[in-house]
Design an enzyme around this catalytic site. Structure first.
Site, PDB file in Angstrom:
ATOM      1  N   HIS A  14       6.247 -16.089  -2.083  1.00  0.00           N
ATOM      2  CA  HIS A  14       4.722 -16.592  -1.423  1.00  0.00           C
ATOM      3  C   HIS A  14       4.991 -17.638  -0.452  1.00  0.00           C
ATOM      4  CE1 HIS A  14       1.533 -15.252  -4.309  1.00  0.00           C
ATOM      5  NE2 HIS A  14       1.120 -14.836  -2.968  1.00  0.00           N
ATOM      6  N   ARG A  33      -1.717  -1.602  -1.493  1.00  0.00           N
ATOM      7  CA  ARG A  33      -0.967  -1.617  -2.881  1.00  0.00           C
ATOM      8  C   ARG A  33      -2.012  -2.137  -4.100  1.00  0.00           C
ATOM      9  NH1 ARG A  33       2.581  -4.457   0.764  1.00  0.00           N
ATOM     10  NH2 ARG A  33       4.720  -3.005   1.041  1.00  0.00           N
ATOM     11  N   GLU A  69       9.366   8.845  -1.785  1.00  0.00           N
ATOM     12  CA  GLU A  69      10.350   7.852  -2.319  1.00  0.00           C
ATOM     13  C   GLU A  69      11.478   8.282  -3.235  1.00  0.00           C
ATOM     14  OE1 GLU A  69       8.006   4.741  -3.495  1.00  0.00           O
ATOM     15  OE2 GLU A  69       6.508   6.101  -4.336  1.00  0.00           O
ATOM     16  N   ASN A 107      11.833   1.757   1.058  1.00  0.00           N
ATOM     17  CA  ASN A 107      12.480   0.724  -0.035  1.00  0.00           C
ATOM     18  C   ASN A 107      13.133   1.392  -0.965  1.00  0.00           C
ATOM     19  OD1 ASN A 107      11.472  -1.014   2.010  1.00  0.00           O
ATOM     20  ND2 ASN A 107       9.988  -1.897   0.625  1.00  0.00           N
ATOM     21  N   ASP A 108      12.159   2.224  -1.808  1.00  0.00           N
ATOM     22  CA  ASP A 108      12.922   2.836  -3.060  1.00  0.00           C
ATOM     23  C   ASP A 108      13.622   4.087  -2.533  1.00  0.00           C
ATOM     24  OD1 ASP A 108      12.039   1.437  -5.131  1.00  0.00           O
ATOM     25  OD2 ASP A 108       9.867   2.285  -5.316  1.00  0.00           O
ATOM     26  N   CYS A 114       6.091   3.510   5.237  1.00  0.00           N
ATOM     27  CA  CYS A 114       5.141   2.465   4.999  1.00  0.00           C
ATOM     28  C   CYS A 114       6.297   1.242   4.384  1.00  0.00           C
ATOM     29  CB  CYS A 114       3.963   2.630   3.977  1.00  0.00           C
ATOM     30  SG  CYS A 114       4.709   3.374   2.561  1.00  0.00           S
TER      31      CYS A 114
END
Length: 582
Positions: free
Chosen positions: A202, A309, A443, A466-467, A514
């Site tokens: 964050h 998400r 993915e 990413n995955d 994405c």
């Protein structure tokens, strides 16, 4: 003596200034026994500290809305929401009270024992964003410990003299909380660097939203730097230059002015159509976690939301959101986008993204019960979400995205679940768009290799790089021992991505990326050359990617792309990528 440090650049830009060393609160607490008759008094002391921190969060939230505007407000408010949820979680506050009475120990020690127990579960988390929530949990604990010690709820308070320092101050800390970021933004701090941290913490997110250059994961900067030492921060390259000579200072002052001018220019293209030099239209969409992210999406000029998400509606709470609560969140986003597409990914929960309370999942690996596997194993939870999304579909251009599909069986069961939800809504007389588009995340390598199965059944695809990279290379990108092997330019990854895009385009099925690659300027022309026409990314990256699109000619990319796909030598491949981006 001049020297250079390297870390993770989490917020771009260049800052030149004087180091100010910040000392943060620590969770190294004393352990002592208390008489049994004083246990209730110690619990009350703990409760008082929790209440003090809660009040501090309320004050921070008020300051956010009073002193900040636009997309930064949403990001800062999100941090307060997460910290408040952690503070309200019984696992965080109730268990220490039980430990105090059971072990007859001081409140600080009880909180530390519970924190250690909570943090052990984060070791199995593979999702980068959620792994960074470990930092949030620790920061809330630090605030409570500080309140217990009578230092206030800051957790890592900034010294008063900072209020009087010049705007060229660069904070150097072992770690910083989002609360600190908000405070030193008000004091016109130029930049910050930390020993700890990650790109999705964050603190990093707030730094990007507030346009503060920042570098994390420097490991020993807090020990190596001295107070008031002149340093240069290159947040784009992740480089810290300590005690630079006049030649280097002059060079970076020029770079700093150029960077500021480029940022100003980017705002001019917000309303421009994303179109290549040869007239090809490119869709640039935004990724969001919560409805509050809408301000950032609008500020970026995005063509829509390519990834909502939805699991973030489920996290940091003891229960699961009901149908009406989910419907209101989805409706708010759909109406806020005024007809632009809103792609809502169904619950990507499980393994690394565990639910709290009675619905808590057993810990598992990244290869375990997650995403669509979890939803099919929990049909009631899946049904509630699908009904909520479908109900929101008549309030805007809503689309459904199914994550982590790997087989025809999963696809068939998921589509059947959507159909059941539709039939239920029809029987109840509830309105929804019966033609809501349904897409799938590619993915998992199995899905990429068996793509024709999905092309025949789905309305659109979204590549989760990413995955896909992680699973293709068998690399846990959160494991420091092997994270350096996580390589988007591995030939196997490039051929999979290229094949997915090529097959989808041939079949006339829209396909987007994405994952992180979509928002990384290094890969914009590569993806364009591979045939990608839909990008979805963090709103903060969108204008820079748009600028790259506007100055790209697709025809000139093809020869270099062909050579990249044939390259086997990593050095040659990267040289070709540099040529592509020249």
């Amino acid at each position: 003596m001049s020297f250079t440090l390297h870390g993770l650049g989490v917020s771009g830009g260049i800052a030149i200034g004087h180091a100010h060393l910040v000392s943060a609160a620590s969770l190294e607490v004393d352990h002592y026994q208390i008489p049994e008759e004083f246990a209730d008094r110690e619990v009350q002391r703990f409760d008082k500290a929790v209440a003090q921190v809660r009040a501090e969060l309320d004050r921070l939230e008020s300051e956010i809305h009073e002193t900040h505007r636009g997309d930064a407000t949403a990001d800062m408010a999100a941090f307060v929401t997460v910290h408040r949820m952690i503070l309200e979680d019984p696992g965080f506050t109730e268990t220490p009270r039980e430990i105090i009475r059971r072990d007859q120990c001081n409140a600080e020690w009880a909180l530390k024992l519970q924190l250690d127990e909570i943090l052990t579960h984060f070791g199995e988390i593979s999702d980068e964003y959620l792994r960074e929530r470990k930092t949030d949990v620790r920061q809330v604990a630090e605030r409570v410990v500080a309140a217990l010690s009578g230092e206030g709820g800051q957790g890592s308070a900034l010294p008063e003299k900072l209020r009087e320092r010049a705007a060229d101050t660069i904070l150097v800390a072992h770690d910083l909380s989002p609360a600190d970021v908000i405070q030193f933004k008000a004091h016109k701090v130029a930049a910050f660097i930390t020993d700890l941290g990650g790109t999705t913490s964050h603190t990093a997110i707030l730094a990007r939203s507030l346009a503060i250059p920042a570098i994390v994961a420097l490991h020993a900067a807090r020990e190596l730097l001295h107070e008031d030492e002149v340093i240069i921060i290159d947040g784009t390259q992740g480089v810290v230059i300590v005690d630079p000579d006049e030649t280097i200072l002059t060079e970076y002052r020029i770079r700093q002015n150029q960077w500021l001018l480029e940022r100003q220019k980017l705002t001019r293209i917000k309303s421009a159509v994303a179109e290549t030099l040869d007239g090809t239209r490119i869709e640039l969409l935004a990724n969001i976690e919560l409805p509050d992210d809408l301000d950032a999406v609008r500020a970026s000029g995005a063509d829509g939301i390519g990834l909502f998400r939805s699991e973030f509606l489920f996290l940091n709470r003891r229960d699961t959101p009901g149908e009406d609560e989910q419907f209101e969140a989805y409706r708010r986003v759909a109406e806020g986008m005024k007809g632009k597409p809103v792609v809502i990914r169904t619950l990507d929960i499980g393994a690394d993204k565990t639910l709290a309370g009675p619905d808590q999942l057993s810990a598992s690996s990244a290869l375990g019960l997650r995403a669509i596997r979890y939803c099919l194993a929990e049909p009631a939870v899946f049904n509630v979400q699908l009904r909520a999304i479908l109900r929101a579909s008549c309030h805007g251009n809503v689309r459904i995205l199914i994550p982590m599909l790997a087989s025809y069986t999963e696809l068939r069961q998921a589509l059947a679940a959507v159909q059941r939800a539709k039939e239920q809504l029809k029987e109840e007389g509830r309105k929804f768009n019966d033609r809501t588009l349904i897409g799938g995340m590619i993915e998992v390598p199995a899905a990429a290799i068996a793509l024709p199965i999905f092309l025949k059944q789905l309305d659109f695809l979204s590549i989760g790089t990413n995955d896909l990279i992680q699973y293709t290379l068998a690399i846990d990108r959160t494991d420091d021992a092997v994270a350096h092997l996580y390589d988007p330019l591995h030939p196997a990854v490039l051929h999979l991505v290229s094949s997915i895009i090529r097959q989808a385009n041939s079949a006339g099925v829209p396909v987007a990326v994405c994952g992180e690659m979509a928002g990384d300027l290094m890969f914009t022309r590569l993806l364009l050359g591979l045939g990608l026409r839909d990008f979805s990314m963090h709103p903060a990256n969108l204008l820079a990617v748009k600028q790259r699109v506007l100055v790209s000619d697709l025809a000139s990319l093809e020869p270099v792309i062909a050579r990249i796909l044939k390259a086997e030598d990593p050095e040659k491949l990267r040289a070709l990528l540099e040529k592509l981006n020249a």
